[in-house]
Motif scaffolding. Structure first.
Motif, short mmCIF file in Angstrom:
data_model
loop_
_atom_site.label_atom_id
_atom_site.label_comp_id
_atom_site.label_asym_id
_atom_site.label_seq_id
_atom_site.Cartn_x
_atom_site.Cartn_y
_atom_site.Cartn_z
N TRP A 204 0.78 -1.28 0.43
CA TRP A 204 -0.03 0.53 0.14
C TRP A 204 0.93 1.66 -0.50
O TRP A 204 1.76 1.40 0.54
N THR A 205 0.00 2.32 -0.76
CA THR A 205 1.29 3.71 -0.28
C THR A 205 0.77 4.15 0.88
O THR A 205 -0.38 3.97 1.10
N PRO A 206 2.15 4.59 1.85
CA PRO A 206 1.98 5.01 3.09
C PRO A 206 0.94 6.10 2.72
O PRO A 206 1.24 6.96 2.48
N TYR A 207 0.31 6.03 3.88
CA TYR A 207 0.09 7.31 4.75
C TYR A 207 0.38 8.19 5.33
O TYR A 207 1.23 8.35 7.12
N GLN A 208 1.09 9.29 5.01
CA GLN A 208 2.88 10.31 5.31
C GLN A 208 1.83 11.30 5.76
O GLN A 208 3.25 12.15 5.98
N TYR A 209 1.07 12.09 5.69
CA TYR A 209 0.43 13.65 5.66
C TYR A 209 0.35 13.92 7.53
O TYR A 209 0.21 14.73 7.26
N TRP A 210 0.41 13.02 8.34
CA TRP A 210 -0.57 13.28 9.43
C TRP A 210 0.33 13.91 10.39
O TRP A 210 1.91 13.58 10.15
#
Length: 362
Positions: free
Chosen positions: A326-332
């Motif tokens: 999966w594409t990382p969720y990196q914006y938090w």
């Protein structure tokens, strides 16, 4: 009788002769001019200070102050009856309203007046607040009297009741500066100082102040999440600084995290600190990136959130193994603590099968 008349005539002639001798011997030479070194405004009192070097003539008794009267000539403003004086303070100066120009001359013991010095002009500083751009435009008239011997201008700034600090040093060829990122409901004060190339002589301007009457911008906008919530749709949530007075926002979307971003929704007269939205009709096999922008009354972006984007999951199968990536969720803003992987079989309920570190994506 004739003898008395002759005596009287002789006395008159003698008196006239003495008078003519005194007249012919009276000093008619003009004294040497002093040198006007600088004129400067006290930013706090608004008074103008003149400083000069003395005339070299020994019989000087006074110095005459001239001020330009906006009628093409310099008029006598004051006389300093002190042969050793080198400074003068004009306590009724208008240098806080406009630039003033001065000259001085020496006066000797027989009433002769020297040629006037070259003219020197004070710096007049003004500031204009632009609430649309949240900027203050600071401008000033150039110092006149040092010809090409100005090294730089220094802008001093005070915010509210704080002390003055250097804001910027400017080239002598410039006469304005724009300060950005201005805060609402705040008093900003400025004055400008000219620095001579000798590093010694300086001249300050008047002080000017601006109060920034504008809607308070949000200190932050947080993208809470972007999550797939149904078929071809992504649910979004944003939290806005509750102290903000901005009421209008627009939601931006792009398929690339660097943009360009398009406006997909506008929110007006928002009164809640929480803004939610469901974006529909999407291809969920592609990443979509979002940010919320706060707009002032001039429709200018004054604050933006961090990015939020959906996770794109792909699965490959080999024999009895399924490989997930999966594409990382990196914006938090706080980063990712962990990923939870769940499995759904048929019409059953989701089952948590593994928890992975937030740095994993496979």
């Amino acid at each position: 009788m004739k003898l008395d008349l002759i005596k009287n005539i002789a006395l008159i002639l003698l008196g006239l002769n003495v008078f003519s001798i005194n007249v012919c011997c009276q000093d008619e030479d003009r004294p040497e001019s002093p040198t006007l070194e600088r004129v400067s405004v006290d930013p706090f009192s608004g008074h103008t200070l003149l400083q000069w070097t003395l005339s070299s003539s020994p019989d000087v008794e006074a110095y005459i102050i001239y001020i330009f009267k906006n009628t093409d000539f310099f008029a006598m403003d004051d006389t300093i009856w002190d042969a050793g004086a080198t400074t003068y303070e004009n306590i009724i100066s208008n240098a806080s309203v406009f630039s003033e120009s001065y000259k001085i001359a020496a006066w000797d013991s027989t009433g002769n007046i020297s040629a006037m010095t070259d003219s020197h002009s004070t710096i007049f500083c003004s500031a204009e607040f632009d609430s649309c751009q949240a900027e203050v435009n600071i401008s000033w008239t150039p110092y006149k009297g040092w010809n090409d011997s100005i090294n730089s201008y220094i802008i001093y700034q005070r915010i509210e009741e704080d002390s003055f600090k250097i804001l910027q040093q400017i080239s002598p060829s410039d006469n304005q500066f724009i300060q950005s990122d201005i805060q609402a409901y705040t008093e900003y004060c400025y004055y400008v100082e000219a620095i001579h190339t000798d590093g010694i002589k300086k001249s300050t301007s008047n002080m000017t102040c601006e109060y920034t009457q504008m809607a308070r911008t949000p200190e932050y906008i947080n993208a809470d999440y972007a999550t797939v919530s149904g078929e071809n749709e992504i649910s979004l949530s944003f939290t806005v600084d509750p102290a903000s007075e901005i009421k209008n926002f627009k939601l931006l979307r792009s398929v690339d995290e660097t943009g360009p971003f398009d406006t997909i929704e506008v929110f007006q007269n928002v009164t809640s600190a929480k803004i939610e939205y469901v974006d529909q009709g999407l291809d969920l096999n592609q990443n979509h990136y979002y940010r919320l922008a706060a707009m002032n009354v001039c429709n200018k972006i004054v604050q933006q959130s961090n990015l939020a984007g959906n996770i794109v999951l792909t699965v490959s199968n080999q024999d009895i193994f399924n490989t997930l990536s999966w594409t990382p969720y990196q914006y938090w803003l706080g980063g990712i603590d962990e990923y939870q992987v769940s499995r759904l079989i048929g019409n059953g309920l989701p089952e948590l099968i593994i928890t992975l570190p937030g740095t994993d994506s496979i």
